[in-house]
Structures are given as structure tokens and as C-alpha cells.
Design an enzyme around this catalytic site. Structure first.
Site, short mmCIF file in Angstrom:
data_model
loop_
_atom_site.label_atom_id
_atom_site.label_comp_id
_atom_site.label_asym_id
_atom_site.label_seq_id
_atom_site.Cartn_x
_atom_site.Cartn_y
_atom_site.Cartn_z
N ARG A 112 0.67 -1.53 0.10
CA ARG A 112 -0.11 -0.27 0.22
C ARG A 112 0.41 1.26 0.09
O ARG A 112 0.33 2.60 0.09
CB ARG A 112 -0.98 0.04 1.17
CG ARG A 112 -2.16 -1.18 1.10
CD ARG A 112 -3.04 -0.96 2.39
NE ARG A 112 -4.27 -1.95 2.03
CZ ARG A 112 -4.35 -3.09 2.43
NH1 ARG A 112 -3.26 -3.25 3.54
NH2 ARG A 112 -5.38 -3.21 2.51
N LYS A 143 4.59 12.11 -10.93
CA LYS A 143 3.91 10.77 -11.78
C LYS A 143 4.27 10.09 -12.35
O LYS A 143 5.46 10.01 -12.75
CB LYS A 143 3.39 11.54 -13.05
CG LYS A 143 2.18 12.73 -12.90
CD LYS A 143 2.06 13.05 -14.17
CE LYS A 143 0.66 14.13 -14.34
NZ LYS A 143 0.42 15.23 -15.56
N GLU A 165 12.02 18.61 -24.25
CA GLU A 165 11.54 18.92 -22.66
C GLU A 165 12.47 19.77 -21.82
O GLU A 165 12.26 20.17 -21.01
CB GLU A 165 12.08 16.83 -21.75
CG GLU A 165 10.40 16.02 -22.16
CD GLU A 165 8.80 16.09 -21.77
OE1 GLU A 165 8.89 17.80 -21.70
OE2 GLU A 165 8.40 15.39 -21.19
N LYS A 187 9.92 23.06 -13.27
CA LYS A 187 8.70 21.50 -12.55
C LYS A 187 8.96 22.24 -11.55
O LYS A 187 7.56 21.35 -10.71
CB LYS A 187 9.06 20.21 -13.25
CG LYS A 187 8.47 18.88 -13.45
CD LYS A 187 8.43 18.05 -13.41
CE LYS A 187 7.05 16.98 -13.67
NZ LYS A 187 7.29 16.28 -14.68
N GLU A 247 -2.71 18.34 -10.80
CA GLU A 247 -3.38 18.89 -12.18
C GLU A 247 -4.48 18.99 -11.38
O GLU A 247 -5.37 18.40 -12.43
CB GLU A 247 -2.96 17.83 -12.99
CG GLU A 247 -2.97 18.64 -14.04
CD GLU A 247 -2.26 17.61 -14.81
OE1 GLU A 247 -2.74 17.06 -16.35
OE2 GLU A 247 -0.91 17.50 -15.05
N ARG A 304 -0.32 21.98 -13.39
CA ARG A 304 0.46 21.46 -13.67
C ARG A 304 -0.03 21.04 -14.74
O ARG A 304 0.74 20.42 -15.64
CB ARG A 304 0.32 20.11 -12.83
CG ARG A 304 1.35 19.09 -13.45
CD ARG A 304 1.42 18.37 -12.16
NE ARG A 304 2.60 17.25 -12.64
CZ ARG A 304 2.89 16.87 -11.48
NH1 ARG A 304 2.27 16.11 -10.70
NH2 ARG A 304 3.86 15.23 -11.95
N ASN A 331 2.13 19.44 -19.83
CA ASN A 331 1.44 18.54 -20.67
C ASN A 331 1.74 19.57 -21.65
O ASN A 331 1.51 18.90 -23.28
CB ASN A 331 0.46 18.21 -20.33
CG ASN A 331 0.06 17.22 -19.63
OD1 ASN A 331 0.66 16.08 -19.13
ND2 ASN A 331 -1.08 17.55 -18.91
N HIS A 361 2.04 16.95 -25.14
CA HIS A 361 1.45 16.34 -25.54
C HIS A 361 1.05 15.34 -26.08
O HIS A 361 0.86 13.64 -26.32
CB HIS A 361 1.83 15.24 -23.96
CG HIS A 361 2.90 15.86 -23.42
ND1 HIS A 361 4.25 17.08 -22.96
CD2 HIS A 361 3.94 15.30 -22.79
CE1 HIS A 361 4.95 16.46 -22.70
NE2 HIS A 361 4.84 15.67 -22.45
N HIS A 372 1.14 12.24 -28.34
CA HIS A 372 0.95 11.34 -27.33
C HIS A 372 0.00 10.27 -28.96
O HIS A 372 -0.50 9.64 -28.92
CB HIS A 372 -0.06 11.06 -26.01
CG HIS A 372 1.19 11.02 -24.99
ND1 HIS A 372 0.35 11.18 -24.03
CD2 HIS A 372 1.97 11.24 -25.37
CE1 HIS A 372 1.06 11.27 -23.20
NE2 HIS A 372 2.25 11.27 -23.59
N HIS A 418 9.96 9.72 -27.27
CA HIS A 418 8.38 9.86 -26.25
C HIS A 418 9.00 11.33 -26.28
O HIS A 418 8.18 11.85 -27.60
CB HIS A 418 8.82 10.12 -25.40
CG HIS A 418 7.71 10.89 -24.33
ND1 HIS A 418 6.15 10.92 -24.35
CD2 HIS A 418 7.90 11.69 -23.48
CE1 HIS A 418 6.13 12.08 -23.46
NE2 HIS A 418 6.89 11.99 -23.37
#
Length: 366
Positions: free
Chosen positions: A120, A142, A184, A226, A236, A241, A245, A248, A252, A266
Site C-alpha cells: 500500500r 507521476k 523536454e 518543474k 493537476e 500543472r 503537457n 503531449h 501522444h 517520446h
């Protein structure tokens, strides 16, 4: 050595940036070991750095056990996640232990997700070995795996306890991967820092050629940017935040069309995606055409794609928009886009007409 603090209350942590720091990592990791064996998860491409890290841990009196996975996006899968968690349980990892993620974004995302669930939630440390991971994916918590429906659609927010960045490990990175990571870096200038974008225009060649000062400056600047954004909007929820992206949504979709494979890395997808975001913004009259052309010219100059075609993707707009509908940012049937009013003026737009996006993408194919 530069230290950047990611301020998140009880979940705060340091990002330590130090040339040659991998060989001295034992000093940072020994306090987290609790006198127990530390598990290191890495991939086949990172074996030389694994040896350096294990030597550093041994010198600090810390035993370690390595788990070496196949490289590439294919490892961000249910099958690899299951195998990894089983192996960590076999090693007896406890909730109070810290697993070390040594590698690029794939390893960091996968290990972070596994640790978010194991017992957990156990601790982990990011030791990123690619430029992309050093300036982006290792910071912010993330974590995710890919699924048939799309990229990073199953995951969790799980902050590391520490991030150790050694810019010298980039000397072994293939040029293509280095360029992909640079996307990036320049992203932070395009989001809200036009002065940094101008710095990138003047210093990208030196950074990619291995200049240590340029690399150290770029990494520290990107990490600080960042950390500031993550500190303001960890999960987010406010939209701040989401600015990270940029590129992206388009990117993506291109990656999905390429099958999330090495056919399109990527960072390459993000580069093309940023150029498309700027181009679409200009086509809609939102941003100066000259700014969109300037961004595309810079990406071309460093050897990155600035369009779907230059990214090797020959899909029509309808097909690419179909991929976008699986984007994790979908909200009540609406897909927010990161658009721009000019260099350094990115904003979140929830009113974009997807038919207009498809038409724009089709126009780029002519």
C-alpha cells in the site's frame, strides 16, 4: 552541486544535481537504507551505471540487489508490472524501504507505480540516466504504465523520497536519445519562459555536444521550473500543472500511431507535438505565425521533428484525433488542449473544436 527543493509539505524532497554524483550516491542513499538491502531496478542499457551505483552503495556499507528489465516502452506494461512487484515481494521489500529506480523515464514510471502499490505504498528514489528523465519524468511523482487504450492511462501520483541527477551519465547516452530528451528542456521555455527559450536557441548545440556547463545549467533550470509548477499544483487540479503537457496531446497521438515503439521516441513525439500546438494556435489566429515558425525552425536545427510527417507518421487528421480521445486529460467528454498566444505564453483551452484539429492535421499532410 545544486539542490532543488520540491515543496509539497510532508511529501517534500530534494533533487540533487551533481556531476560525478552517481559514484558518490552512497552518502545520500545510506540514510534511507535502514541497514537493509536496497533493491535497484534498471534495464539492460544501464548496466554500466548499475555497476557504478552498486560500488558506491557497497562503499557506504549498503547491500543491494539488482532487478534488470528489458529496455523500451514495452516494459511499461501490466505483465512487467506484475513480474516486478512479485520480484520485489520475493526480496522482502517492506513499506519503510526505498526501491531505487535507475534508468530513464520508462524505469522511473514503472518503479514509481509499483512502489505506489507495494504494501500500500513504499518509498522509492529516482536516479535518472537520460536527459528526458533528468529534466522531467523523475520529478513530480507521476507514475504509470501504458495500456492498449493509450499511454500512461493507468498510474498514480507517488512522490519519490529523493532524486539524484548526475549529468555525466549523459555522456553514454545515444545522440538520438539525447535529442529526444532535449525536447523536454526547451518545453520549459515555450511554456512561460521566453528568455530560457532564447537561451536554448543559443546553447542547444553546445548542450547536445556535451558541454558540461550548458548541461548543468539546462538541467537545473528545468528542474527548478518543474518543481515550482508541481509545488503549486501537485495533482493537476487547478490547471497549472497541465501546462507541463505542452505538446503531449498531439505527441501522444503520434506515438500511438507509431505503436508506442522506438519508431518514435517520446521526446520526438513531444517535439513534433509542440510544433503542432504552436502551428495550430497560429492557424487559429491565436499566436503570431512568426513564433510558430521560430519554434519549428529551432526543433529542426537540433534534429527533432517539427511535424507529423517529419516524425514519420502518415495518418490523417481523423485517425490522430481518434487517438486523442483516449487522452487522460479528457473531462466530461471535452479534451483540453495546451495552446499558445506566443512563445512563453502557453494556456489551457477547453473549447477546441476537434474537427478543426483534424482539418489542421490534414492540411499539414499536403
Amino acid at each position: 552541486m545544486t539542490t532543488v527543493r520540491v515543496a509539497l509539505g510532508a511529501r517534500s524532497y530534494d533533487v540533487v544535481i551533481e556531476a560525478g554524483g552517481l559514484a558518490r550516491a552512497g552518502a545520500w542513499l545510506q540514510p534511507l537504507s535502514r541497514g537493509r538491502t536496497m533493491a535497484i531496478v534498471t534495464d539492460e542499457n544501464v548496466r554500466p551505471h548499475l555497476a557504478t551505483l552498486q560500488t558506491a552503495l557497497n562503499a557506504a556499507g549498503v547491500a543491494s540487489e539488482a532487478i534488470v528489465l528489458p529496455p523500451g516502452e514495452g516494459s511499461k506494461s501490466w505483465a512487467t508490472l506484475e513480474a516486478l512487484t512479485d520480484r520485489l515481494l520475493d526480496l522482502g521489500v517492506e513499506r519503510g524501504d526505498h526501491v531505487i529506480a535507475l534508468g530513464g523515464g520508462v524505469i522511473g514510471d514503472l518503479v514509481g507505480f509499483a512502489c505506489s502499490m507495494l504494501k500500500r505504498g513504499c518509498g522509492f528514489v529516482q536516479v535518472p540516466t537520460t536527459l528526458l528523465a533528468q529534466v522531467d519524468s523523475s520529478v513530480g511523482g507521476k507514475t504509470a504504465i501504458n495500456t492498449r487504450a493509450g499511454k500512461n492511462l493507468v498510474g498514480a501520483f507517488h512522490q519519490p523520497a529523493l532524486v539524484l541527477i548526475d549529468p555525466q551519465v549523459l555522456d553514454t547516452l545515444p545522440p538520438r536519445d539525447l535529442r529526444a530528451g532535449y525536447a523536454e528542456v526547451v518545453k520549459y521555455g515555450l511554456i512561460d519562459d521566453p528568455e530560457f527559450f532564447a537561451w536554448c536557441e543559443g546553447n542547444a548545440a553546445a548542450l547536445l555536444a556535451g558541454d558540461p556547463d550548458a548541461r548543468a545549467y539546462a538541467i537545473a533550470h528545468a528542474v527548478a521550473a518543474k518543481a515550482r509548477i508541481v509545488g503549486a499544483d501537485e495533482r493537476e487540479t487547478t490547471g497549472t500543472r497541465a501546462l507541463l503537457n505542452l505538446g503531449h496531446t498531439f505527441g501522444h497521438a503520434l506515438e500511438a500511431e507509431a505503436g508506442f515503439s522506438d519508431r518514435l521516441l517520446h521526446g520526438e513525439g513531444v517535439a513534433a507535438g509542440m510544433a503542432l500546438a504552436y502551428g495550430f494556435s497560429a492557424a487559429q489566429g491565436l499566436a503570431p505565425v512568426a513564433d510558430a515558425e521560430r519554434v519549428a525552425a529551432h526543433l529542426r536545427a537540433v534534429g527533432l521533428p517539427d511535424s507529423a510527417a517529419s516524425a514519420g507518421i502518415d495518418a490523417n487528421g481523423t485517425a490522430l484525433v481518434a487517438h486523442m480521445l483516449h487522452d487522460k486529460k479528457m473531462d466530461a467528454g471535452t479534451l483540453p488542449f495546451l495552446l499558445t498566444r506566443g512563445i512563453g505564453r502557453t494556456y489551457l483551452d477547453k473549447t477546441v473544436d476537434l474537427d478543426a484539429v483534424a482539418a489542421y492535421l490534414d492540411a499539414q499532410r499536403r
